[in-house]
Design an enzyme around this catalytic site. Structure first.
Site, PDB file in Angstrom:
ATOM      1  N   ALA A 197      41.763  30.693  42.770  1.00 31.33           N
ATOM      2  CA  ALA A 197      43.130  30.337  43.182  1.00 31.33           C
ATOM      3  C   ALA A 197      44.069  31.519  42.988  1.00 31.33           C
ATOM      4  O   ALA A 197      44.918  31.809  43.833  1.00 31.33           O
ATOM      5  CB  ALA A 197      43.615  29.132  42.377  1.00 31.33           C
ATOM      6  N   SER A 198      43.896  32.233  41.870  1.00 29.27           N
ATOM      7  CA  SER A 198      44.762  33.381  41.592  1.00 29.27           C
ATOM      8  C   SER A 198      44.530  34.505  42.590  1.00 29.27           C
ATOM      9  O   SER A 198      45.477  35.163  43.041  1.00 29.27           O
ATOM     10  CB  SER A 198      44.540  33.886  40.156  1.00 29.27           C
ATOM     11  OG  SER A 198      43.314  34.586  40.016  1.00 29.27           O
ATOM     12  N   LYS A 199      43.276  34.738  42.974  1.00 31.71           N
ATOM     13  CA  LYS A 199      42.978  35.836  43.887  1.00 31.71           C
ATOM     14  C   LYS A 199      43.285  35.473  45.342  1.00 31.71           C
ATOM     15  O   LYS A 199      43.709  36.334  46.124  1.00 31.71           O
ATOM     16  CB  LYS A 199      41.510  36.278  43.726  1.00 31.71           C
ATOM     17  CG  LYS A 199      41.217  36.898  42.357  1.00 31.71           C
ATOM     18  CD  LYS A 199      42.149  38.076  42.045  1.00 31.71           C
ATOM     19  CE  LYS A 199      41.802  38.777  40.757  1.00 31.71           C
ATOM     20  NZ  LYS A 199      42.709  39.901  40.447  1.00 31.71           N
ATOM     21  N   SER A 250      42.482  42.361  44.231  1.00 31.23           N
ATOM     22  CA  SER A 250      42.026  40.999  44.472  1.00 31.23           C
ATOM     23  C   SER A 250      40.549  40.927  44.083  1.00 31.23           C
ATOM     24  O   SER A 250      40.177  41.359  42.998  1.00 31.23           O
ATOM     25  CB  SER A 250      42.254  40.620  45.938  1.00 31.23           C
ATOM     26  OG  SER A 250      41.760  39.331  46.221  1.00 31.23           O
ATOM     27  N   ASP A 267      52.363  43.476  28.293  1.00 33.78           N
ATOM     28  CA  ASP A 267      51.819  42.117  28.340  1.00 33.78           C
ATOM     29  C   ASP A 267      52.371  41.491  29.610  1.00 33.78           C
ATOM     30  O   ASP A 267      53.568  41.198  29.697  1.00 33.78           O
ATOM     31  CB  ASP A 267      52.243  41.320  27.106  1.00 33.78           C
ATOM     32  CG  ASP A 267      51.740  39.888  27.124  1.00 33.78           C
ATOM     33  OD1 ASP A 267      51.219  39.433  28.170  1.00 33.78           O
ATOM     34  OD2 ASP A 267      51.883  39.185  26.092  1.00 33.78           O
ATOM     35  N   GLY A 317      46.282  47.096  33.160  1.00 31.88           N
ATOM     36  CA  GLY A 317      44.922  46.779  32.734  1.00 31.88           C
ATOM     37  C   GLY A 317      44.089  48.033  32.557  1.00 31.88           C
ATOM     38  O   GLY A 317      42.908  48.073  32.886  1.00 31.88           O
ATOM     39  N   GLY A 329      37.355  49.006  32.124  1.00 35.22           N
ATOM     40  CA  GLY A 329      36.907  48.672  33.466  1.00 35.22           C
ATOM     41  C   GLY A 329      37.560  49.456  34.588  1.00 35.22           C
ATOM     42  O   GLY A 329      37.757  50.673  34.508  1.00 35.22           O
ATOM     43  N   TYR A 357      40.385  30.978  38.781  1.00 33.26           N
ATOM     44  CA  TYR A 357      40.321  32.420  39.060  1.00 33.26           C
ATOM     45  C   TYR A 357      40.465  32.662  40.564  1.00 33.26           C
ATOM     46  O   TYR A 357      41.257  33.505  41.002  1.00 33.26           O
ATOM     47  CB  TYR A 357      39.002  33.000  38.551  1.00 33.26           C
ATOM     48  CG  TYR A 357      38.758  34.419  39.009  1.00 33.26           C
ATOM     49  CD1 TYR A 357      39.481  35.476  38.460  1.00 33.26           C
ATOM     50  CD2 TYR A 357      37.832  34.699  40.007  1.00 33.26           C
ATOM     51  CE1 TYR A 357      39.271  36.785  38.894  1.00 33.26           C
ATOM     52  CE2 TYR A 357      37.607  35.998  40.440  1.00 33.26           C
ATOM     53  CZ  TYR A 357      38.337  37.034  39.885  1.00 33.26           C
ATOM     54  OH  TYR A 357      38.135  38.319  40.326  1.00 33.26           O
ATOM     55  N   SER A 412      43.045  49.575  29.876  1.00 29.56           N
ATOM     56  CA  SER A 412      42.282  49.737  28.631  1.00 29.56           C
ATOM     57  C   SER A 412      40.774  49.670  28.840  1.00 29.56           C
ATOM     58  O   SER A 412      40.004  50.024  27.949  1.00 29.56           O
ATOM     59  CB  SER A 412      42.706  48.680  27.611  1.00 29.56           C
ATOM     60  OG  SER A 412      42.460  47.374  28.118  1.00 29.56           O
TER      61      SER A 412
END
Length: 270
Positions: A147-149, A131, A53, A9, A13, A145, A11
């Site tokens: 749930a993923s973290k 996280s 990806d 990630g 931030g 979101y 690219s």
């Protein structure tokens, strides 16, 4: 010899800020993302852009194989690639829910699986999983979101205990708000999914909260510095927290009951 780092990630931030900060401090950095054109500027810092990806296993394997071929190993993996899919649980399609988990959870864990054998062989490695404060606290409309973290938190804890015996450290970074594309993407998702449903009123209030908060967010380098700190610590902490309202929110989560925490959150959505 410089340690080789893979930052996903990269690219924009936090990922971009981390790749640059580590490169400036002597690390051999690979920055990975789908949008390789957005990483052209990283080359000026000595960073090698690589296409990735995280929802495609062939892409993940090709990325790791390229770095192994060029650098020999990956000493440090920063699993940063991710986004926030927002909308009421009722409104989010299962297809979108699964994609959220593919990007934020399964991609990170597949990358970890592929770097661990060489880390074990070298008796050295660092895996840093990004996280969120949202990995400890769930806010309305961020269900998938969060749930993923929450999953990243649990997987990191399990992995840490498994791989410590091999000289490998696993750390979790829990950012609060930072300046990035994340907020705009989350709000756009929220209004597209729930802006015209039974949840419209609350969704509009959440949108307003995001907008009001935007001016107070720190630059992503604040989190990049935490990541660097975790990598360089002789005995790293399991978790590092920073960014807008991160520490106060986690403190309140620890001392308030569930009902009190929910009342506090809902009081901000007016």
């Amino acid at each position: 010899m410089a340690k080789t780092v893979l930052v996903t990630g990269a690219s924009a931030g936090i990922g971009k800020a981390t790749a640059i900060l580590l490169a400036q401090n002597g690390y051999h950095v690979y920055g990975a993302a789908r949008r390789t054109e957005k990483m052209e500027g990283l080359k000026a810092y000595g960073i090698t852009p690589v296409t990735l990806d995280v929802t495609n296993d062939d892409s993940i394997s090709a990325c790791i194989e390229q770095i192994f071929r060029e650098a020999g190993s990956i000493d440090i993996l920063v699993n940063n690639a991710g986004f926030g899919s927002y909308g009421a649980i009722e409104d989010v399609t299962m297809q979108d829910a699964k994609y959220q988990l593919e990007v934020n959870v399964f991609g990170a864990m597949r990358l970890s699986q592929l770097v661990l054998p060489k880390m074990r062989q070298n008796s050295y490695g660092k895996i840093i999983n990004i996280s969120s404060v949202g990995g400890k606290i769930a806010f309305p409309f961020g269900g998938w979101y969060h749930a993923s973290k929450f999953a990243i938190e649990a997987l990191s804890d399990a992995m840490r205990q498994e791989v410590k015996q091999f000289g490998i450290d696993v750390m979790v970074i829990e950012p609060g708000g930072t300046k990035s594309e994340w907020g705009n993407i989350a709000v756009e998702s929220l209004m597209r999914v729930s802006g015209g449903t039974a949840y419209q009123k609350m969704a509009t209030a959440v949108q307003k909260t995001f907008t009001n908060m935007a001016g107070n967010l720190p630059e992503p380098v604040v989190i990049a510095e935490l990541i660097k700190e975790s990598i360089e610590a002789e005995s790293p902490k399991t978790r590092y927290t920073g960014g807008y309202m991160a520490k106060p929110m986690l403190f309140l989560r620890n001392i308030l009951s569930d009902r009190m925490m929910e009342r506090l959150i809902m009081s901000q959505l007016k």
